[in-house]
Scaffold this motif. Structure first.
Motif, PDB file in Angstrom:
ATOM      1  N   PRO A  94      61.966 -87.419  37.034  1.00 49.54           N
ATOM      2  CA  PRO A  94      61.974 -86.153  36.730  1.00 49.54           C
ATOM      3  C   PRO A  94      61.291 -85.447  35.654  1.00 49.54           C
ATOM      4  O   PRO A  94      60.474 -84.531  35.453  1.00 49.54           O
ATOM      5  N   SER A  95      62.076 -86.050  34.506  1.00 48.28           N
ATOM      6  CA  SER A  95      61.604 -85.544  33.242  1.00 48.28           C
ATOM      7  C   SER A  95      60.311 -85.743  32.819  1.00 48.28           C
ATOM      8  O   SER A  95      59.824 -84.754  31.930  1.00 48.28           O
ATOM      9  N   ILE A  96      59.611 -86.773  33.237  1.00 47.25           N
ATOM     10  CA  ILE A  96      58.028 -86.915  33.321  1.00 47.25           C
ATOM     11  C   ILE A  96      57.218 -86.179  34.125  1.00 47.25           C
ATOM     12  O   ILE A  96      56.511 -85.680  33.615  1.00 47.25           O
ATOM     13  N   ALA A  97      57.735 -86.057  35.420  1.00 52.40           N
ATOM     14  CA  ALA A  97      56.779 -85.630  36.710  1.00 52.40           C
ATOM     15  C   ALA A  97      56.730 -84.052  36.332  1.00 52.40           C
ATOM     16  O   ALA A  97      55.722 -83.623  36.616  1.00 52.40           O
ATOM     17  N   SER A  98      57.828 -83.602  35.719  1.00 48.68           N
ATOM     18  CA  SER A  98      57.749 -82.080  35.457  1.00 48.68           C
ATOM     19  C   SER A  98      56.522 -81.706  34.526  1.00 48.68           C
ATOM     20  O   SER A  98      55.913 -80.319  34.693  1.00 48.68           O
ATOM     21  N   TRP A  99      55.996 -82.749  33.774  1.00 51.46           N
ATOM     22  CA  TRP A  99      54.893 -82.331  32.881  1.00 51.46           C
ATOM     23  C   TRP A  99      53.784 -82.921  33.318  1.00 51.46           C
ATOM     24  O   TRP A  99      52.595 -82.272  33.584  1.00 51.46           O
ATOM     25  N   VAL A 100      53.682 -84.210  34.049  1.00 49.77           N
ATOM     26  CA  VAL A 100      52.465 -84.934  34.377  1.00 49.77           C
ATOM     27  C   VAL A 100      51.904 -84.281  35.585  1.00 49.77           C
ATOM     28  O   VAL A 100      50.682 -84.138  35.804  1.00 49.77           O
ATOM     29  N   TRP A 101      52.766 -84.181  36.587  1.00 50.07           N
ATOM     30  CA  TRP A 101      52.238 -83.900  37.902  1.00 50.07           C
ATOM     31  C   TRP A 101      51.501 -82.592  37.990  1.00 50.07           C
ATOM     32  O   TRP A 101      50.458 -82.323  38.463  1.00 50.07           O
ATOM     33  N   PRO A 102      51.988 -81.468  37.308  1.00 49.36           N
ATOM     34  CA  PRO A 102      51.147 -80.269  37.364  1.00 49.36           C
ATOM     35  C   PRO A 102      49.690 -80.469  36.574  1.00 49.36           C
ATOM     36  O   PRO A 102      48.619 -79.898  36.805  1.00 49.36           O
ATOM     37  N   ALA A 103      49.914 -81.131  35.424  1.00 51.52           N
ATOM     38  CA  ALA A 103      48.702 -81.394  34.714  1.00 51.52           C
ATOM     39  C   ALA A 103      47.796 -82.042  35.566  1.00 51.52           C
ATOM     40  O   ALA A 103      46.406 -81.576  35.454  1.00 51.52           O
ATOM     41  N   LEU A 104      48.074 -83.325  36.017  1.00 46.58           N
ATOM     42  CA  LEU A 104      47.258 -83.942  36.878  1.00 46.58           C
ATOM     43  C   LEU A 104      46.465 -83.128  38.098  1.00 46.58           C
ATOM     44  O   LEU A 104      45.428 -83.173  38.421  1.00 46.58           O
ATOM     45  N   LEU A 105      47.247 -82.424  38.616  1.00 49.43           N
ATOM     46  CA  LEU A 105      46.970 -81.868  40.142  1.00 49.43           C
ATOM     47  C   LEU A 105      46.125 -80.618  39.659  1.00 49.43           C
ATOM     48  O   LEU A 105      44.987 -80.360  40.336  1.00 49.43           O
ATOM     49  N   ILE A 106      46.291 -79.810  38.524  1.00 48.23           N
ATOM     50  CA  ILE A 106      45.670 -78.642  38.178  1.00 48.23           C
ATOM     51  C   ILE A 106      44.342 -79.239  37.773  1.00 48.23           C
ATOM     52  O   ILE A 106      43.263 -78.484  37.981  1.00 48.23           O
ATOM     53  N   SER A 107      44.161 -80.171  37.095  1.00 47.58           N
ATOM     54  CA  SER A 107      43.013 -80.470  36.458  1.00 47.58           C
ATOM     55  C   SER A 107      42.243 -81.092  37.735  1.00 47.58           C
ATOM     56  O   SER A 107      40.806 -81.068  37.591  1.00 47.58           O
ATOM     57  N   SER A 108      42.778 -81.673  38.620  1.00 46.62           N
ATOM     58  CA  SER A 108      41.972 -82.218  39.728  1.00 46.62           C
ATOM     59  C   SER A 108      41.431 -80.816  40.507  1.00 46.62           C
ATOM     60  O   SER A 108      40.400 -80.902  41.045  1.00 46.62           O
ATOM     61  N   LEU A 109      42.108 -79.961  40.523  1.00 44.95           N
ATOM     62  CA  LEU A 109      41.689 -78.605  41.398  1.00 44.95           C
ATOM     63  C   LEU A 109      40.632 -78.027  40.366  1.00 44.95           C
ATOM     64  O   LEU A 109      39.681 -77.576  41.174  1.00 44.95           O
ATOM     65  N   ALA A 110      40.581 -78.227  39.170  1.00 45.11           N
ATOM     66  CA  ALA A 110      39.600 -77.659  38.120  1.00 45.11           C
ATOM     67  C   ALA A 110      38.253 -78.430  38.509  1.00 45.11           C
ATOM     68  O   ALA A 110      36.898 -77.788  38.624  1.00 45.11           O
ATOM     69  N   ALA A 111      38.420 -79.758  38.585  1.00 41.77           N
ATOM     70  CA  ALA A 111      37.241 -80.598  38.922  1.00 41.77           C
ATOM     71  C   ALA A 111      36.742 -80.331  40.454  1.00 41.77           C
ATOM     72  O   ALA A 111      35.493 -80.385  40.366  1.00 41.77           O
ATOM     73  N   ILE A 112      37.375 -80.036  41.410  1.00 33.27           N
ATOM     74  CA  ILE A 112      36.894 -79.881  42.721  1.00 33.27           C
ATOM     75  C   ILE A 112      36.040 -78.333  42.631  1.00 33.27           C
ATOM     76  O   ILE A 112      35.080 -78.324  43.215  1.00 33.27           O
ATOM     77  N   ILE A 113      36.722 -77.634  41.922  1.00 34.05           N
ATOM     78  CA  ILE A 113      35.955 -76.218  41.906  1.00 34.05           C
ATOM     79  C   ILE A 113      34.757 -76.278  40.862  1.00 34.05           C
ATOM     80  O   ILE A 113      33.648 -75.754  41.503  1.00 34.05           O
ATOM     81  N   ALA A 114      34.758 -77.063  39.931  1.00 35.11           N
ATOM     82  CA  ALA A 114      33.560 -77.375  39.077  1.00 35.11           C
ATOM     83  C   ALA A 114      32.323 -78.013  40.063  1.00 35.11           C
ATOM     84  O   ALA A 114      31.261 -77.714  40.044  1.00 35.11           O
ATOM     85  N   LEU A 115      33.019 -79.154  40.719  1.00 34.45           N
ATOM     86  CA  LEU A 115      31.971 -79.846  41.424  1.00 34.45           C
ATOM     87  C   LEU A 115      31.248 -79.060  42.608  1.00 34.45           C
ATOM     88  O   LEU A 115      30.003 -79.302  43.058  1.00 34.45           O
TER      89      LEU A 115
END
Length: 504
Positions: free
Chosen positions: A410-431
């Motif tokens: 939990p202490s790691i997921a609260s930072w890592v999961w939003p960063a990874l998922l939001i960056s993936s969303l940004a990549a989807i939009i850009a592509l």
């Protein structure tokens, strides 16, 4: 007899072949240079596969140049991780060289020798067991990259090359400062010997070694495009010719590999007071690198620039795994590293092929003429986009899923999961924006350019086909990366093998 020298062959073989390409009658014929370079690349892949097979048993292959035993001589080490990286660089080279046969090799002299010299430097960086020789191989690959970057000429490439050269010269100076501090304190630059001596330091010596270790982070961060040292990458990669940009896709991974190797072996969990030296710095910087890569991807005006910013996203993703610093996270990082390098390289090649067929607008996201091969290039772009965005059923999804699982605390997921998922969303939009602009925003007459040659496009598809193959064989590959990560963290067998009298 050959297996005895197997650890050295991925370094010395491309050096020899590159030198042969400079000699007549080979140098007088571009066709001969192409044939010899491609044949050399196939041999290098065969050697790399053999090295991976040997390393997969768990054995660590050592090569003492001149038979000088460590910590005094030059040492090459082939374990699971370094063997995997050598295979990756060899496979990437084949795809880039196949694409170069379409005409990029005609725009200047000594293209193929420089390519092979750079591969020798890259493989040397992966296989060396000594920090000073890591510096030497960095310089070898950088000198070749300076010439390759400016290959073909032009104002944009000259400006990008000038900035790239100056920045890396500064990085080389910092590297030497770090080596001087570490050697003056520890009395050695053999990484295994450093790991065995780091426990014996006095408090004042620990402060010096800490300074040297953080200077190494600056150097490796520059090579890997870690924020705030990432600003050189988009301009440099987008200015290079397509085959060179594809090869450069592994350059940032050399920096990441160096972080994993040095800061796991020397400053890892068993380093006492200096254990996990860089983790407090890696956490914020990796998350910010991921963020700046996502913003850059959304703002990219062309496909080449988008591909460069996607490389920065992959760097941030991999450095998050390095910050987590567990075997599970590093195993996921190794899988994702292979995927992101191959598919990003394919996207650089694809951007050039699309740009050539769209006329003057090139690969910029503006209205232009229809490409000559919309189905072939469109399907290639679709596969690359899905894979880089991390969508199923391609390898990007598997790699990011492994990273999410590795950060489930939990202490790691609260930072890592939003960063990874939001960056993936940004990549989807850009592509998605890139695909609609390049293939659907059509104006004027059809392009009068020639369709891309079969051999040229085979380089693109050779790299792209690795994504579904990495999913089909995901079980075997993830098992290999898991064992490789465990081998990285379990340093005692390595120390006992390299320093049988000095391991602690």
């Amino acid at each position: 007899m050959i297996q005895q020298h197997l650890t050295l062959l991925p370094v010395i073989f491309p050096l020899i072949m590159g030198a042969l390409l400079l000699l007549p009658p080979i140098t007088n014929s571009l066709a001969r240079q192409r044939n010899v370079a491609l044949a050399a690349c196939l041999v290098l892949i065969a050697l790399s596969v053999w090295m991976v097979q040997v390393a997969s048993s768990g054995s660590i292959q050592l090569y003492y140049l001149g038979d000088w035993k460590p910590p005094f001589g030059i040492l090459f080490v082939a374990d699971r991780t370094s063997a995997l990286m050598v295979l990756l660089s060899s496979s990437l080279t084949l795809g880039a060289l196949l694409y170069a046969t379409g005409g990029d090799d005609k725009t200047g002299m000594f293209f193929y020798p420089l390519f092979l010299f750079q591969i020798a430097g890259i493989n040397g960086a992966f296989l060396t067991g000594d920090l000073f020789n890591l510096f030497v191989f960095f310089e070898v690959l950088l000198i070749a990259s300076y010439s390759l970057l400016i290959h073909g000429g032009g104002k944009q490439r000259t400006q990008a090359a000038m900035h790239y050269v100056i920045l890396n010269l500064v990085g080389s100076a910092f590297f030497l400062f770090a080596l001087g501090i570490l050697y003056g304190t520890l009395g050695t630059l053999n990484m295994a010997d450093m790991a065995s001596r780091i426990h014996q330091l006095q408090p004042d010596e620990q402060a010096l070694v800490k300074a040297g270790g953080l200077l190494l982070l600056v150097v490796f961060g520059l090579k890997s495009a870690l924020l705030p040292l990432q600003f050189w990458l988009p301009r440099t990669y987008s200015a290079a010719s397509a085959p060179v940009a594809a090869l450069f896709a592994i350059m940032t991974k050399v920096g990441i590999y160096s972080i994993l190797r040095v800061h796991t072996l020397v400053f890892g969990p068993e380093a006492g007071d200096l254990a996990n030296l860089i983790q407090p710095w890696l956490w914020p910087l990796s998350l910010l690198t991921l963020t700046i890569g996502a913003v850059g991807a959304l703002a990219s005006p062309s496909l080449r620039m988008l591909a460069a910013n996607l490389v920065i996203i992959s760097v941030g993703t991999l450095l998050i795994a390095a910050a987590i610093a567990t075997p599970q996270a590093i195993a996921a990082a190794l899988y994702y590293l292979v995927h992101s390098t191959l598919i990003a390289a394919a996207l650089f090649l694809l951007a050039d092929a699309i740009g050539e067929q769209r006329g003057k607008p090139g690969d910029r996201f503006v209205s232009a003429r229809r490409v000559q091969q919309p189905i072939l290039l469109g399907s290639a772009f679709f596969i690359a986009a899905l894979s880089l965005a991390g969508l199923p059923p391609f390898s990007g999804f598997v790699g990011k899923l492994m990273l999410l699982q590795a950060s489930s605390e939990p202490s790691i997921a609260s930072w890592v999961w939003p960063a990874l998922l939001i960056s993936s969303l940004a990549a989807i939009i850009a592509l998605a924006r890139a695909g609609t602009s390049l293939f659907w925003r059509v104006s004027g007459e059809n392009s009068a350019s020639e369709p891309a040659a079969v051999l040229k496009l085979s380089g693109v598809w050779l790299l792209l086909i690795c994504s579904p193959l990495m999913v089909i064989f995901a079980g075997s590959i993830t098992e290999y990366t898991r064992l490789a990560a465990e081998q990285l963290f379990n340093i005692q067998p390595t120390l006992e093998l390299i320093l049988p009298q000095g391991a602690k």
